[in-house]
Enzyme design. Structure first.
Site, PDB file in Angstrom:
ATOM      1  N   PHE A 137       0.850  -1.193   0.000  1.00  0.00           N
ATOM      2  CA  PHE A 137       0.000   0.000   0.000  1.00  0.00           C
ATOM      3  C   PHE A 137       0.881   1.236   0.000  1.00  0.00           C
ATOM      4  O   PHE A 137       1.724   1.396   0.869  1.00  0.00           O
ATOM      5  CB  PHE A 137      -0.952   0.042   1.203  1.00  0.00           C
ATOM      6  CG  PHE A 137      -1.840   1.255   1.162  1.00  0.00           C
ATOM      7  CD1 PHE A 137      -2.941   1.293   0.321  1.00  0.00           C
ATOM      8  CD2 PHE A 137      -1.549   2.378   1.914  1.00  0.00           C
ATOM      9  CE1 PHE A 137      -3.739   2.432   0.235  1.00  0.00           C
ATOM     10  CE2 PHE A 137      -2.343   3.522   1.836  1.00  0.00           C
ATOM     11  CZ  PHE A 137      -3.443   3.547   0.994  1.00  0.00           C
ATOM     12  N   ASP A 222       9.218   2.590   1.874  1.00  0.00           N
ATOM     13  CA  ASP A 222       8.056   3.319   2.361  1.00  0.00           C
ATOM     14  C   ASP A 222       7.923   3.028   3.854  1.00  0.00           C
ATOM     15  O   ASP A 222       7.450   1.965   4.252  1.00  0.00           O
ATOM     16  CB  ASP A 222       6.809   2.871   1.580  1.00  0.00           C
ATOM     17  CG  ASP A 222       5.528   3.545   2.064  1.00  0.00           C
ATOM     18  OD1 ASP A 222       5.521   4.082   3.186  1.00  0.00           O
ATOM     19  OD2 ASP A 222       4.526   3.503   1.319  1.00  0.00           O
ATOM     20  N   LYS A 251       2.445   9.775   8.234  1.00  0.00           N
ATOM     21  CA  LYS A 251       1.682   9.397   9.434  1.00  0.00           C
ATOM     22  C   LYS A 251       2.137  10.032  10.766  1.00  0.00           C
ATOM     23  O   LYS A 251       1.669  11.089  11.112  1.00  0.00           O
ATOM     24  CB  LYS A 251       1.605   7.876   9.519  1.00  0.00           C
ATOM     25  CG  LYS A 251       0.702   7.317   8.406  1.00  0.00           C
ATOM     26  CD  LYS A 251       0.196   5.925   8.695  1.00  0.00           C
ATOM     27  CE  LYS A 251      -1.011   5.568   7.856  1.00  0.00           C
ATOM     28  NZ  LYS A 251      -0.721   5.119   6.498  1.00  0.00           N
TER      29      LYS A 251
END
Ligand SMILES: *Cc1c(COP(=O)(O)O)cnc(C)c1O
Length: 393
Positions: A137, A222, A251
């Site tokens: 993702f 990532d 995040k």
């Protein structure tokens, strides 16, 4: 009030989210309260965002102070918080330079653009391919969904961007077969988050690094979900003794304010010269001041070591639960990014946990993801474990 908020939201907000039937109003540390005054222990943390918990006094103070001083100017000018944050980040990892955006997807967009530009600048315009992982993702923008190895996320948005291919995670042979003279980069999460909390097998990331070096491709990690202490190290790749060329963060970087960052080595970052990329809001004083305070707390207050210890305790407790409940197929993860896979859909259980005052979410339908604030206490974990023990068949 609660009913009317839910009713209005369902009418006026794009229906892209399936929401739990509570209206959250206030938070403190690992606790949240809804409009009915009910208290919850937060094992979601805004999806691995609020690593220092809610309403952290030092972060609240920073935001208030900075809001009264300078919120935004434009990247046409230097500012102190952005500079200090980039300095502290680069002092604490392999990277030499940082590009700031506003989200994880934007950080990955920047990484994808940089990898392609770097290949062009090396005189290899035919190298534009990016090899990604199945179940990965990387975001919801066109380029990042093109890099996301999940059909359900790409469905309905074709044609996706050219040049992205997929191989199974943890399969070095498949990767070796996919990386060729047209590949500019391999993009992967050190631990797959949305894909179901899948950690790398021993030695896998080192093999990926070696393969990238042999074939002249960049390695992009990532770390949007795994970074900022989540796994018990500041960045998850530190567990595996690998160093990427590019890393993306978002995040938890500002503990809840919107930020994304793409970090690269000097050599690679050279390809992002004047005019190559930009963002109006990227790295505003307000957001970077909050991130600077959050990172300082992470580094100074032993939060990361503690996350590693609490995570090991939590994982052990889940593994013991697995011995008592056959419906638990697997317990996976590192630090405070843990997954518990069930033999059936987890929605029902998650609804019951909510009723009992625990916020937990689920990935891939059958896997509970635990990503509480890193300051979670053992007694809060014990309470969740007792509740799971009662609820599981
Ligand atoms: C959440 C996430 C993203 C996307 O971040 P957004 O801020 O939602 O764009 C990308 N990669 C990983 C690994 C993530 O967990």
């Amino acid at each position: 009030m609660t009913e009317s908020i839910m009713h209005t939201a369902d009418r006026v907000i794009a229906a892209t989210y399936k929401r739990f039937p509570i209206v959250l109003q206030r938070g403190k540390g690992c606790n949240l309260w809804d409009t009915q005054g009910r208290q919850y222990t937060d094992f979601v943390a805004g999806i691995a965002v609020c690593n220092l918990g809610h309403a952290h006094p030092r972060i609240a103070e920073t935001i208030a102070r900075q809001a009264g001083e300078l919120v935004h100017v434009s990247n046409l000018y230097y500012t102190i918080p952005q500079t200090e944050l980039a300095r502290l980040l680069t002092e604490n990892c392999f990277a030499d330079r940082v590009f700031f955006g506003n989200s994880g997807a934007e950080a990955n967009e920047a990484a994808i653009k940089l990898a392609r530009k770097y290949a062009k600048d090396q005189g290899q315009p035919e190298r534009f391919g990016i090899v990604c992982m199945e179940k990965s993702f990387h975001g919801r923008t066109m380029a990042t969904l093109s890099a996301t190895g999940q059909d359900k996320i790409r469905k309905g948005f074709s044609p996706v961007l050219e040049g992205f291919s997929f191989v199974p995670f943890n399969d070095i042979e498949a990767l070796a077969a996919a990386v060729d003279d047209h590949t500019c980069a391999v993009l992967l999460e050190p631990i797959q988050g949305e894909g179901g909390i899948h950690p790398p097998e021993l030695g896998y990331l080192t093999q990926v690094r070696e393969l990238c070096d042999r074939r002249g491709a960049l390695m992009i990690l990532d770390e949007i979900q795994t970074g900022m202490g989540r796994t018990g190290k500041l960045f998850a790749h530190e567990h595996y003794d690998v160093v990427p060329d590019i890393m993306t963060l978002a995040k938890a970087l500002a503990n809840g304010l919107p930020i994304g960052a793409m970090l690269a080595t000097e050599k690679v970052a050279q390809s992002f010269g004047v005019g190559a990329h930009a963002s109006t809001f990227g790295g505003t004083p307000l957001v970077t001041a909050a991130a600077l305070t959050a990172l300082t707390i992470l580094l100074e207050d032993k939060v990361i070591e503690r996350a590693g210890e609490t995570g090991a305790y939590f994982k052990d407790a889940l593994s013991k639960l697995k011995l008592r409940h056959r419906c638990i197929l697997d317990v996976r993860g590192q630090g405070l990014l843990l997954g518990m896979q069930l033999d059936a859909p987890a929605d029902d259980l998650i609804g019951k946990l909510l009723e009992r005052g625990f916020l937990v979410n689920c990935v891939q339908g059958d896997t509970l993801r635990f990503a509480p604030p890193l300051i979670i206490e053992k007694n809060e974990i014990n309470a969740l474990i007792r509740c799971l023990d009662e609820l599981l068949p």
